[in-house]
Design a protein around this motif. Structure first.
Motif, PDB file in Angstrom:
ATOM      1  N   ALA A  81       0.833  -1.206   0.000  1.00 18.78           N
ATOM      2  CA  ALA A  81       0.000   0.000   0.000  1.00 18.78           C
ATOM      3  C   ALA A  81       0.868   1.257   0.000  1.00 18.78           C
ATOM      4  CB  ALA A  81      -0.943  -0.004   1.195  1.00 18.78           C
ATOM      5  N   GLN A  82       1.937   1.260   0.779  1.00 19.37           N
ATOM      6  CA  GLN A  82       2.839   2.419   0.827  1.00 19.37           C
ATOM      7  C   GLN A  82       3.456   2.673  -0.541  1.00 19.37           C
ATOM      8  OE1 GLN A  82       3.504   4.686   3.350  1.00 19.37           O
ATOM      9  NE2 GLN A  82       4.578   5.749   1.702  1.00 19.37           N
ATOM     10  N   GLN A  83       3.861   1.621  -1.218  1.00 23.56           N
ATOM     11  CA  GLN A  83       4.443   1.772  -2.550  1.00 23.56           C
ATOM     12  C   GLN A  83       3.394   2.243  -3.562  1.00 23.56           C
ATOM     13  OE1 GLN A  83       5.958  -2.221  -2.633  1.00 23.56           O
ATOM     14  NE2 GLN A  83       8.086  -1.504  -2.456  1.00 23.56           N
ATOM     15  N   CYS A  84       2.150   1.801  -3.400  1.00 21.07           N
ATOM     16  CA  CYS A  84       1.062   2.263  -4.274  1.00 21.07           C
ATOM     17  C   CYS A  84       0.871   3.766  -4.124  1.00 21.07           C
ATOM     18  CB  CYS A  84      -0.239   1.535  -3.950  1.00 21.07           C
ATOM     19  SG  CYS A  84      -0.249  -0.200  -4.415  1.00 21.07           S
ATOM     20  N   VAL A  85       0.924   4.236  -2.882  1.00 18.43           N
ATOM     21  CA  VAL A  85       0.787   5.665  -2.603  1.00 18.43           C
ATOM     22  C   VAL A  85       1.943   6.434  -3.249  1.00 18.43           C
ATOM     23  CG1 VAL A  85       0.874   7.359  -0.730  1.00 18.43           C
ATOM     24  CG2 VAL A  85      -0.565   5.336  -0.513  1.00 18.43           C
ATOM     25  N   GLU A  86       3.136   5.880  -3.206  1.00 19.90           N
ATOM     26  CA  GLU A  86       4.298   6.522  -3.817  1.00 19.90           C
ATOM     27  C   GLU A  86       4.165   6.576  -5.337  1.00 19.90           C
ATOM     28  OE1 GLU A  86       7.557   4.253  -2.232  1.00 19.90           O
ATOM     29  OE2 GLU A  86       7.224   5.030  -0.195  1.00 19.90           O
ATOM     30  N   VAL A  87       3.657   5.493  -5.940  1.00 22.63           N
ATOM     31  CA  VAL A  87       3.434   5.477  -7.393  1.00 22.63           C
ATOM     32  C   VAL A  87       2.390   6.528  -7.759  1.00 22.63           C
ATOM     33  CG1 VAL A  87       2.467   4.114  -9.300  1.00 22.63           C
ATOM     34  CG2 VAL A  87       4.169   3.108  -7.775  1.00 22.63           C
ATOM     35  N   LEU A  88       1.333   6.636  -6.976  1.00 25.76           N
ATOM     36  CA  LEU A  88       0.297   7.643  -7.219  1.00 25.76           C
ATOM     37  C   LEU A  88       0.912   9.037  -7.220  1.00 25.76           C
ATOM     38  CD1 LEU A  88      -2.697   8.453  -7.518  1.00 25.76           C
ATOM     39  CD2 LEU A  88      -2.799   8.508  -5.026  1.00 25.76           C
ATOM     40  N   GLU A  91       4.061   9.843  -7.795  1.00 28.58           N
ATOM     41  CA  GLU A  91       4.940   9.973  -8.964  1.00 28.58           C
ATOM     42  C   GLU A  91       4.145  10.244 -10.238  1.00 28.58           C
ATOM     43  OE1 GLU A  91       7.160   6.353  -9.275  1.00 28.58           O
ATOM     44  OE2 GLU A  91       8.131   6.639  -7.330  1.00 28.58           O
ATOM     45  N   GLU A  92       3.022   9.541 -10.401  1.00 32.10           N
ATOM     46  CA  GLU A  92       2.236   9.631 -11.633  1.00 32.10           C
ATOM     47  C   GLU A  92       1.400  10.901 -11.715  1.00 32.10           C
ATOM     48  OE1 GLU A  92       2.157   7.604 -14.351  1.00 32.10           O
ATOM     49  OE2 GLU A  92       3.786   6.446 -13.467  1.00 32.10           O
ATOM     50  N   THR A  93       0.835  11.337 -10.573  1.00 31.84           N
ATOM     51  CA  THR A  93      -0.133  12.441 -10.610  1.00 31.84           C
ATOM     52  C   THR A  93       0.233  13.631  -9.746  1.00 31.84           C
ATOM     53  OG1 THR A  93      -1.442  11.582  -8.773  1.00 31.84           O
ATOM     54  CG2 THR A  93      -2.004  10.788 -10.981  1.00 31.84           C
ATOM     55  N   GLY A  94       1.124  13.434  -8.793  1.00 30.63           N
ATOM     56  CA  GLY A  94       1.437  14.517  -7.852  1.00 30.63           C
ATOM     57  C   GLY A  94       0.507  14.542  -6.652  1.00 30.63           C
ATOM     58  N   ASP A  95      -0.524  13.691  -6.652  1.00 29.09           N
ATOM     59  CA  ASP A  95      -1.478  13.626  -5.539  1.00 29.09           C
ATOM     60  C   ASP A  95      -0.879  12.853  -4.378  1.00 29.09           C
ATOM     61  OD1 ASP A  95      -3.286  14.952  -7.127  1.00 29.09           O
ATOM     62  OD2 ASP A  95      -4.391  13.148  -7.684  1.00 29.09           O
ATOM     63  N   GLU A  96      -1.079  13.366  -3.169  1.00 29.45           N
ATOM     64  CA  GLU A  96      -0.595  12.676  -1.981  1.00 29.45           C
ATOM     65  C   GLU A  96      -1.780  12.173  -1.166  1.00 29.45           C
ATOM     66  OE1 GLU A  96       2.659  14.297   0.365  1.00 29.45           O
ATOM     67  OE2 GLU A  96       2.915  15.824  -1.191  1.00 29.45           O
ATOM     68  N   ILE A  97      -1.774  10.880  -0.871  1.00 25.29           N
ATOM     69  CA  ILE A  97      -2.749  10.290   0.034  1.00 25.29           C
ATOM     70  C   ILE A  97      -1.993   9.394   1.006  1.00 25.29           C
ATOM     71  CG2 ILE A  97      -4.656  10.392  -1.621  1.00 25.29           C
ATOM     72  CD1 ILE A  97      -4.280   7.363  -2.069  1.00 25.29           C
ATOM     73  N   LYS A  98      -2.644   9.043   2.084  1.00 28.94           N
ATOM     74  CA  LYS A  98      -2.043   8.146   3.063  1.00 28.94           C
ATOM     75  C   LYS A  98      -2.416   6.711   2.719  1.00 28.94           C
ATOM     76  CE  LYS A  98      -2.129  11.571   6.660  1.00 28.94           C
ATOM     77  NZ  LYS A  98      -2.621  11.983   7.953  1.00 28.94           N
ATOM     78  N   PRO A  99      -1.599   5.743   3.160  1.00 29.68           N
ATOM     79  CA  PRO A  99      -1.926   4.339   2.896  1.00 29.68           C
ATOM     80  C   PRO A  99      -3.313   3.944   3.409  1.00 29.68           C
ATOM     81  CG  PRO A  99       0.339   4.499   3.607  1.00 29.68           C
ATOM     82  CD  PRO A  99      -0.267   5.874   3.764  1.00 29.68           C
ATOM     83  N   VAL A 100      -3.748   4.496   4.537  1.00 27.36           N
ATOM     84  CA  VAL A 100      -5.070   4.161   5.066  1.00 27.36           C
ATOM     85  C   VAL A 100      -6.166   4.647   4.110  1.00 27.36           C
ATOM     86  CG1 VAL A 100      -5.337   6.208   6.528  1.00 27.36           C
ATOM     87  CG2 VAL A 100      -6.469   4.087   7.160  1.00 27.36           C
TER      88      VAL A 100
END
Length: 89
Positions: A9-16, A18-27
């Protein structure tokens, strides 16, 4: 050796980010998954769910923007009916 095409999940958030500039938390990401707004995990290692990198990249590029209402149904299009009024001279 871990599969580099599987993400936590943490890596998914990092990919998000990188791809869009949007920051969300793993939760928040887990919440999206539970509601069906993000891809489901493809496997687990122990209790850790893992996602397919290509699915996360595709999701990140195509997800609705901030404030988009995803709970609303799409309006049905009405078809126009042609009026066939006849006139007499």
């Amino acid at each position: 050796m871990a599969n580099p095409n599987r993400l936590t999940a943490q890596q998914c958030v990092e990919v998000l980010k990188e791809e869009t500039g949007d920051e969300i938390k793993p939760v928040t990401f887990h919440s999206y998954v539970n509601r069906g707004h993000a891809p489901k995990p493809v496997e687990k290692i122990g209790n850790t769910p893992l996602w397919k990198r290509s699915e996360i990249v595709e999701w990140a590029r195509n997800r609705p923007g901030r404030g988009a209402r995803t709970d609303l149904r799409q309006p049905r299009r009405r078809t126009k009916t042609s009026d066939t009024a006849t006139t007499t001279d």
